[in-house]
Design a protein around this motif. Sequence first.
Motif, PDB file in Angstrom:
ATOM      1  N   UNK A 145       7.050  27.795  54.994  1.00 49.71           N
ATOM      2  CA  UNK A 145       8.174  28.104  55.870  1.00 49.71           C
ATOM      3  C   UNK A 145       8.920  29.359  55.447  1.00 49.71           C
ATOM      4  N   UNK A 146       8.481  29.974  54.370  1.00 51.61           N
ATOM      5  CA  UNK A 146       9.056  31.243  53.932  1.00 51.61           C
ATOM      6  C   UNK A 146      10.325  31.131  53.130  1.00 51.61           C
ATOM      7  N   UNK A 147      10.589  29.946  52.529  1.00 53.10           N
ATOM      8  CA  UNK A 147      11.868  29.741  51.847  1.00 53.10           C
ATOM      9  C   UNK A 147      11.810  29.973  50.346  1.00 53.10           C
ATOM     10  N   UNK A 148      10.614  30.126  49.772  1.00 54.55           N
ATOM     11  CA  UNK A 148      10.477  30.268  48.324  1.00 54.55           C
ATOM     12  C   UNK A 148       9.764  31.565  47.971  1.00 54.55           C
ATOM     13  N   UNK A 149      10.072  32.073  46.793  1.00 51.94           N
ATOM     14  CA  UNK A 149       9.394  33.267  46.312  1.00 51.94           C
ATOM     15  C   UNK A 149       8.420  32.871  45.207  1.00 51.94           C
ATOM     16  N   UNK A 150       7.254  33.468  45.141  1.00 50.62           N
ATOM     17  CA  UNK A 150       6.313  33.132  44.065  1.00 50.62           C
ATOM     18  C   UNK A 150       6.912  33.442  42.692  1.00 50.62           C
ATOM     19  N   UNK A 151       6.559  32.621  41.720  1.00 46.98           N
ATOM     20  CA  UNK A 151       7.101  32.794  40.370  1.00 46.98           C
ATOM     21  C   UNK A 151       6.002  33.120  39.359  1.00 46.98           C
ATOM     22  N   UNK A 152       4.875  33.627  39.832  1.00 49.53           N
ATOM     23  CA  UNK A 152       3.743  33.913  38.945  1.00 49.53           C
ATOM     24  C   UNK A 152       4.129  34.788  37.768  1.00 49.53           C
ATOM     25  N   UNK A 153       4.823  35.892  38.043  1.00 48.76           N
ATOM     26  CA  UNK A 153       5.156  36.828  36.966  1.00 48.76           C
ATOM     27  C   UNK A 153       6.063  36.178  35.928  1.00 48.76           C
ATOM     28  N   UNK A 154       7.013  35.390  36.395  1.00 43.32           N
ATOM     29  CA  UNK A 154       7.889  34.690  35.456  1.00 43.32           C
ATOM     30  C   UNK A 154       7.081  33.706  34.608  1.00 43.32           C
TER      31      UNK A 154
ATOM     32  N   UNK B 191      14.447  20.289  53.533  1.00 41.83           N
ATOM     33  CA  UNK B 191      13.365  21.194  53.934  1.00 41.83           C
ATOM     34  C   UNK B 191      13.782  22.095  55.092  1.00 41.83           C
ATOM     35  N   UNK B 192      14.367  21.492  56.127  1.00 42.13           N
ATOM     36  CA  UNK B 192      14.729  22.277  57.310  1.00 42.13           C
ATOM     37  C   UNK B 192      15.835  23.275  56.992  1.00 42.13           C
ATOM     38  N   UNK B 193      16.782  22.886  56.153  1.00 39.12           N
ATOM     39  CA  UNK B 193      17.869  23.812  55.819  1.00 39.12           C
ATOM     40  C   UNK B 193      17.368  24.976  54.976  1.00 39.12           C
ATOM     41  N   UNK B 194      16.446  24.697  54.080  1.00 34.88           N
ATOM     42  CA  UNK B 194      15.884  25.783  53.283  1.00 34.88           C
ATOM     43  C   UNK B 194      15.144  26.778  54.174  1.00 34.88           C
ATOM     44  N   UNK B 195      14.325  26.266  55.066  1.00 37.81           N
ATOM     45  CA  UNK B 195      13.539  27.141  55.944  1.00 37.81           C
ATOM     46  C   UNK B 195      14.443  27.895  56.916  1.00 37.81           C
ATOM     47  N   UNK B 196      15.406  27.194  57.505  1.00 32.00           N
ATOM     48  CA  UNK B 196      16.314  27.851  58.453  1.00 32.00           C
ATOM     49  C   UNK B 196      17.168  28.912  57.767  1.00 32.00           C
TER      50      UNK B 196
ATOM     51  N   UNK C  32      16.388  30.575  55.087  1.00 29.10           N
ATOM     52  CA  UNK C  32      15.530  31.710  54.740  1.00 29.10           C
ATOM     53  C   UNK C  32      15.339  32.630  55.948  1.00 29.10           C
ATOM     54  N   UNK C  33      15.158  32.035  57.130  1.00 27.45           N
ATOM     55  CA  UNK C  33      14.997  32.828  58.333  1.00 27.45           C
ATOM     56  C   UNK C  33      16.226  33.639  58.678  1.00 27.45           C
ATOM     57  N   UNK C  34      17.384  33.171  58.229  1.00 29.98           N
ATOM     58  CA  UNK C  34      18.641  33.867  58.496  1.00 29.98           C
ATOM     59  C   UNK C  34      19.019  34.816  57.358  1.00 29.98           C
TER      60      UNK C  34
END
Length: 422
Positions: free
Chosen positions: A116-125, A87-92, A94-96
């Motif tokens: 934490x801002x690390x994922x993009x929504x996949x609604x359209x897919x 979790x922390x590595x994904x969030x960190x 993403x911030x970088x």
Amino acid sequence: MSTNNGGRALGIASVATLLTITACGGDGDGDAPGDSGAQEGPQTLTVWHYQSEDAQVELMDTYAEEFEAQRDDVTVENVYVPYDQMNSRLVNAAGAGEGPDVAFFNGAETSIIALGGALTPINDYWDSFDDADLVQESVLHQIDGDIYAVQGYVNLLGLWYNAEILDELGEEPPTTIDELESAMGAAEEAGYRGITLTGLPNSQGEWQAYPWLTAAGFSYESPDEEALVEALTRAETWVDEGWLSQEAVTWDQTVPFQEWASGDTAFAVNGNWQRGNAEADADFDYGVAPLPLGESGGVYLGGEGQGIGVNSENPDLAWDYLESTLLDAEGQLHALEIVGSLPSRSDSAEDDLVTEDEILSAFSETVTELGANYPDTVLPPEAVGDVQVSMAQAWSAVIGKQSSPEEAAAEAMATLESLLEQ
């Protein structure tokens, strides 16, 4: 009753010992993930995961090899990240401005990673996915209407039973809670123990309490204190009658299954990941039945969530990978054969590998009829952890005889009310 189904089912029996978790993978050491991104010409798809057991790694390799075979211009790079660092590595990252194209993580913690801002929504897919209606809705992880992750397979609880004890007592696998309690009473009178489960005051406790809370009519959407008292009173009764040990408050999900596998307990509330342990340690005939919860009951569907990294330079390729592997009908059977996890697609669940296997078919039936989002979708994402602990503490306090059902329910309801207002 346990049987040898031959053919492909043999693969499950030989590797299911490696499925040692409920909703997530194990931990260990690994290299730090690096930057990701598409390249000109041949492309590299970076996948972060925490799968460390041999069978889990084999599954990741299988998905990579099959996708590379479909796309000769793509190389899949599987990057191991320790579970407790994911979790922390994904969030960190993403911030970088970095991170993976695809991430595997504990599905129950999607909100932490997404917020934490690390994922993009996949609604359209998802909206354009032709087979979306074949996937259980309860494996989609959403925040405010946006889908951030989906599970290509699930792990869940069932009712393991000692068939030899039931035969001796003239009992059938229970289909209602009344039948379960009748069988536990008969087992106790005959010198056996009734049931094992975990009463830990943490998320594992809430995971195992949830089916019995919902069976009594309790829900997070419309919390009712009387229903909560009813569920906790049932747990208290199990302890008072000698069917459930107070020691359950110190047991994680491994210990109660070991207790059951020793042969003197009628039932165990535990998961499909215990199949290999049952075959290795249970020196008696056994089987699995769906938890007998009635119409209002629900069983959490745990497992890894899969999402697309917010900084992926080629999210279309990332979705293509997910659609071609974990969300593909045959791809879901790979997860079943290699690590023993259940399909989240209804058509995959109808494969002979599932329906002709007495153990797996019981779990699969639960996915279809009782499967519930884990965590409950009505909980505010930032409150999930606190809600789980609050409910688990009530569950544990009653099993451990530290509080009455009324006291534990009142305290949990007060905490829940404040958390649900977030």
